[in-house]
Each structure stands twice: as structure tokens, then as C-alpha cells.
Design a protein around this motif. Structure first.
Motif, PDB file in Angstrom:
ATOM      1  N   THR A  94     125.528 -41.331   9.743  1.00  0.00           N
ATOM      2  CA  THR A  94     125.865 -40.027   9.128  1.00  0.00           C
ATOM      3  C   THR A  94     124.404 -41.060   8.045  1.00  0.00           C
ATOM      4  O   THR A  94     124.179 -42.302   8.438  1.00  0.00           O
ATOM      5  N   ALA A  95     123.715 -40.410   7.440  1.00  0.00           N
ATOM      6  CA  ALA A  95     122.738 -40.889   6.112  1.00  0.00           C
ATOM      7  C   ALA A  95     122.715 -40.654   4.647  1.00  0.00           C
ATOM      8  O   ALA A  95     123.607 -40.096   4.769  1.00  0.00           O
ATOM      9  N   GLY A  96     122.422 -41.416   4.045  1.00  0.00           N
ATOM     10  CA  GLY A  96     122.525 -41.477   2.444  1.00  0.00           C
ATOM     11  C   GLY A  96     120.975 -41.027   1.955  1.00  0.00           C
ATOM     12  O   GLY A  96     119.999 -42.177   2.652  1.00  0.00           O
ATOM     13  N   ALA A  97     120.731 -40.976   0.632  1.00  0.00           N
ATOM     14  CA  ALA A  97     119.620 -40.916  -0.667  1.00  0.00           C
ATOM     15  C   ALA A  97     121.080 -41.282  -1.739  1.00  0.00           C
ATOM     16  O   ALA A  97     121.574 -40.860  -1.682  1.00  0.00           O
ATOM     17  N   PHE A  98     119.981 -41.428  -2.334  1.00  0.00           N
ATOM     18  CA  PHE A  98     120.648 -41.289  -3.794  1.00  0.00           C
ATOM     19  C   PHE A  98     119.326 -40.884  -4.982  1.00  0.00           C
ATOM     20  O   PHE A  98     117.887 -40.916  -4.457  1.00  0.00           O
ATOM     21  N   VAL A  99     119.789 -40.150  -5.551  1.00  0.00           N
ATOM     22  CA  VAL A  99     118.983 -38.571  -6.983  1.00  0.00           C
ATOM     23  C   VAL A  99     119.278 -39.940  -8.000  1.00  0.00           C
ATOM     24  O   VAL A  99     119.925 -39.696  -8.544  1.00  0.00           O
ATOM     25  N   GLU A 100     117.598 -41.011  -8.749  1.00  0.00           N
ATOM     26  CA  GLU A 100     117.840 -41.179  -9.738  1.00  0.00           C
ATOM     27  C   GLU A 100     117.646 -40.012 -11.012  1.00  0.00           C
ATOM     28  O   GLU A 100     117.215 -39.352 -10.832  1.00  0.00           O
ATOM     29  N   LEU A 101     118.930 -40.046 -11.703  1.00  0.00           N
ATOM     30  CA  LEU A 101     119.458 -39.347 -13.307  1.00  0.00           C
ATOM     31  C   LEU A 101     119.232 -39.375 -13.922  1.00  0.00           C
ATOM     32  O   LEU A 101     119.946 -40.519 -14.292  1.00  0.00           O
ATOM     33  N   ALA A 138     127.673 -43.295 -11.439  1.00  0.00           N
ATOM     34  CA  ALA A 138     125.979 -43.731 -12.450  1.00  0.00           C
ATOM     35  C   ALA A 138     125.242 -43.815 -12.412  1.00  0.00           C
ATOM     36  O   ALA A 138     124.960 -43.950 -10.788  1.00  0.00           O
ATOM     37  N   GLY A 139     124.581 -43.663 -12.654  1.00  0.00           N
ATOM     38  CA  GLY A 139     123.059 -43.201 -12.425  1.00  0.00           C
ATOM     39  C   GLY A 139     122.092 -42.682 -11.716  1.00  0.00           C
ATOM     40  O   GLY A 139     120.699 -42.092 -11.867  1.00  0.00           O
ATOM     41  N   GLY A 140     123.193 -41.214 -11.365  1.00  0.00           N
ATOM     42  CA  GLY A 140     122.695 -39.871 -10.416  1.00  0.00           C
ATOM     43  C   GLY A 140     123.309 -39.573  -9.629  1.00  0.00           C
ATOM     44  O   GLY A 140     124.925 -39.347  -9.500  1.00  0.00           O
ATOM     45  N   VAL A 141     123.698 -39.093  -8.019  1.00  0.00           N
ATOM     46  CA  VAL A 141     123.803 -38.553  -7.169  1.00  0.00           C
ATOM     47  C   VAL A 141     123.768 -39.074  -5.233  1.00  0.00           C
ATOM     48  O   VAL A 141     122.663 -39.747  -5.724  1.00  0.00           O
ATOM     49  N   LYS A 142     124.498 -39.377  -5.243  1.00  0.00           N
ATOM     50  CA  LYS A 142     124.926 -40.176  -4.048  1.00  0.00           C
ATOM     51  C   LYS A 142     124.994 -39.066  -3.145  1.00  0.00           C
ATOM     52  O   LYS A 142     125.758 -38.071  -2.756  1.00  0.00           O
ATOM     53  N   ILE A 143     124.113 -38.708  -1.746  1.00  0.00           N
ATOM     54  CA  ILE A 143     124.154 -38.384  -1.275  1.00  0.00           C
ATOM     55  C   ILE A 143     124.678 -38.671   0.657  1.00  0.00           C
ATOM     56  O   ILE A 143     123.799 -39.811   0.736  1.00  0.00           O
ATOM     57  N   GLU A 144     125.441 -38.047   1.472  1.00  0.00           N
ATOM     58  CA  GLU A 144     126.416 -38.644   2.326  1.00  0.00           C
ATOM     59  C   GLU A 144     125.910 -37.337   2.876  1.00  0.00           C
ATOM     60  O   GLU A 144     126.799 -36.375   3.117  1.00  0.00           O
ATOM     61  N   ALA A 145     125.730 -37.402   4.433  1.00  0.00           N
ATOM     62  CA  ALA A 145     124.940 -36.586   5.810  1.00  0.00           C
ATOM     63  C   ALA A 145     125.461 -36.898   6.808  1.00  0.00           C
ATOM     64  O   ALA A 145     124.938 -37.966   6.783  1.00  0.00           O
ATOM     65  N   THR A 146     126.555 -36.624   7.252  1.00  0.00           N
ATOM     66  CA  THR A 146     127.043 -36.443   8.515  1.00  0.00           C
ATOM     67  C   THR A 146     126.527 -34.991   9.682  1.00  0.00           C
ATOM     68  O   THR A 146     126.417 -34.366   9.440  1.00  0.00           O
ATOM     69  N   ALA A 147     126.093 -35.382  11.162  1.00  0.00           N
ATOM     70  CA  ALA A 147     126.076 -34.673  12.100  1.00  0.00           C
ATOM     71  C   ALA A 147     126.510 -35.089  12.778  1.00  0.00           C
ATOM     72  O   ALA A 147     126.392 -36.226  13.105  1.00  0.00           O
ATOM     73  N   ALA A 148     126.681 -34.271  14.086  1.00  0.00           N
ATOM     74  CA  ALA A 148     128.038 -34.616  15.754  1.00  0.00           C
ATOM     75  C   ALA A 148     127.411 -33.845  15.826  1.00  0.00           C
ATOM     76  O   ALA A 148     126.889 -32.628  15.949  1.00  0.00           O
ATOM     77  N   THR A 149     127.181 -34.555  17.013  1.00  0.00           N
ATOM     78  CA  THR A 149     127.160 -33.294  18.779  1.00  0.00           C
ATOM     79  C   THR A 149     127.633 -33.982  20.067  1.00  0.00           C
ATOM     80  O   THR A 149     127.797 -35.521  20.020  1.00  0.00           O
ATOM     81  N   THR A 150     127.266 -33.426  21.114  1.00  0.00           N
ATOM     82  CA  THR A 150     128.091 -34.199  22.666  1.00  0.00           C
ATOM     83  C   THR A 150     126.417 -33.259  23.259  1.00  0.00           C
ATOM     84  O   THR A 150     125.727 -32.445  23.842  1.00  0.00           O
ATOM     85  N   ALA A 151     125.647 -34.435  22.926  1.00  0.00           N
ATOM     86  CA  ALA A 151     123.905 -34.517  23.633  1.00  0.00           C
ATOM     87  C   ALA A 151     123.920 -35.501  24.630  1.00  0.00           C
ATOM     88  O   ALA A 151     124.547 -37.218  24.697  1.00  0.00           O
ATOM     89  N   GLY A 152     122.455 -35.670  25.096  1.00  0.00           N
ATOM     90  CA  GLY A 152     122.058 -36.788  25.523  1.00  0.00           C
ATOM     91  C   GLY A 152     120.963 -37.716  24.939  1.00  0.00           C
ATOM     92  O   GLY A 152     120.088 -38.384  25.205  1.00  0.00           O
ATOM     93  N   THR A 153     121.443 -37.275  23.799  1.00  0.00           N
ATOM     94  CA  THR A 153     120.182 -38.033  22.436  1.00  0.00           C
ATOM     95  C   THR A 153     120.798 -38.182  21.631  1.00  0.00           C
ATOM     96  O   THR A 153     121.803 -36.673  20.215  1.00  0.00           O
ATOM     97  N   GLY A 154     120.659 -38.569  20.312  1.00  0.00           N
ATOM     98  CA  GLY A 154     121.674 -38.698  18.834  1.00  0.00           C
ATOM     99  C   GLY A 154     120.933 -37.776  18.456  1.00  0.00           C
ATOM    100  O   GLY A 154     119.959 -36.860  17.947  1.00  0.00           O
TER     101      GLY A 154
END
Length: 156
Positions: free
Chosen positions: A29-36, A90-106
Motif C-alpha cells: 500500500t502506498a500513499g500520496a497527498f494532494v494539497e488543495l 483537511a487541506g486536500g485529498v489523501k490517496i491510498e493505493a493497494t496492489a496484490a499478487t502471487t509472484a516471485g517479486t513484490g
């Protein structure tokens, strides 16, 4: 400190051979913030281009599936799950993104690309109202699976 895996003994970049790694469930899971500004936040529901948060969600999902086309040393992965949430806070938009797999790498890069593109999409959908929008704090929040084990970002 560990050595960087994408470089050989001569210092040349190469794709890591993951064929010998065991395929396991991996999630990130990764996040980002867009300040508006308050004015832009208030205008979000009336955006003539459509709902910026929903468009950003779809853009992030699509981007995760294209990560290996964008980042040269990333392996193409069959993603079993991608989800992106864009939430007004407050102050913008919070982004959270999650990705999943079954593999030999992340899937850290897939989650990071999804969060980044979702944030860029919020910018694109609102830039007519304010050119001073800032995208901040694109970070890995957590990951599980793989040789390096679990990781949870500590709050700074």
C-alpha cells in the motif's frame, strides 16, 4: 547496507532474475497527498470534467497495471487486486493505493505508481482552478510477503 540488486559487478543496470524465487502472496500500500486550497476543495463536487476523485481512482488502477511499461527494471506482474481510494481531508485529498499478487517479486512499485498517477489525476482535474496545487508525500505505507518480510512505515 545491502547492495543494490539492479546493478551487476561492473555497475551496469540490469533486470533481476526472479525465476528462482518462490511465488508467494505479496501486497503493498502506498500513499500520496494532494494539497488543495479551500476554494478548490469546495469546488470539487461541481467539476465540469466529472468527479475528480472517481477519475483519479480509475487512473490509479489503470496505472498499476502499466508499471512495467513505465519503470524499466520492473517485472510485468499479474495483479490479483488493485484498489485506490481518494478521500477529501483537511487541506486536500489523501490517496491510498493497494496492489496484490502471487509472484516471485513484490508489488511496491505498482502501489507507488497507482498512488502517483491518482494524485496527478486530481491535479489534472483541478488545475484550472489553481496552478499552485502540490503533490506531496508519495510513500510506501506498508508491504507484506517476500524475502524481506513485512514493512510498516512509522509516522514521522
Amino acid at each position: 547496507m545491502s547492495k543494490l540488486s539492479h546493478y551487476d559487478e561492473a555497475g551496469e543496470a540490469h533486470m533481476v532474475d526472479v525465476s528462482g524465487k518462490t511465488a508467494t502472496r505479496r501486497e503493498a500500500t502506498a500513499g500520496a497527498f494532494v494539497e488543495l486550497s479551500e476554494a478548490v476543495l469546495a469546488a470539487l463536487p461541481q467539476n465540469p470534467k466529472g468527479n475528480p476523485l472517481e477519475v483519479a481512482r480509475f487512473a490509479g488502477i489503470m496505472a498499476a497495471k502499466q508499471t512495467s511499461s513505465l519503470i524499466p527494471m520492473c517485472h510485468p506482474l499479474a495483479l490479483s487486486f488493485v484498489d485506490v481510494a481518494a478521500t477529501v481531508v483537511a487541506g486536500g485529498v489523501k490517496i491510498e493505493a493497494t496492489a496484490a499478487t502471487t509472484a516471485g517479486t513484490g508489488v511496491e512499485m505498482e502501489a507507488m505508481v497507482a498512488a502517483s498517477v491518482a494524485a496527478l489525476t486530481v491535479y489534472d482535474m483541478t488545475k484550472a482552478l489553481d496552478k499552485g496545487i502540490r503533490i506531496r508525500e508519495v510513500v510506501l505505507l506498508r508491504k507484506s510477503g517476500g524475502k524481506s518480510g513485512d514493512y510498516v512505515r512509522s509516522e514521522v
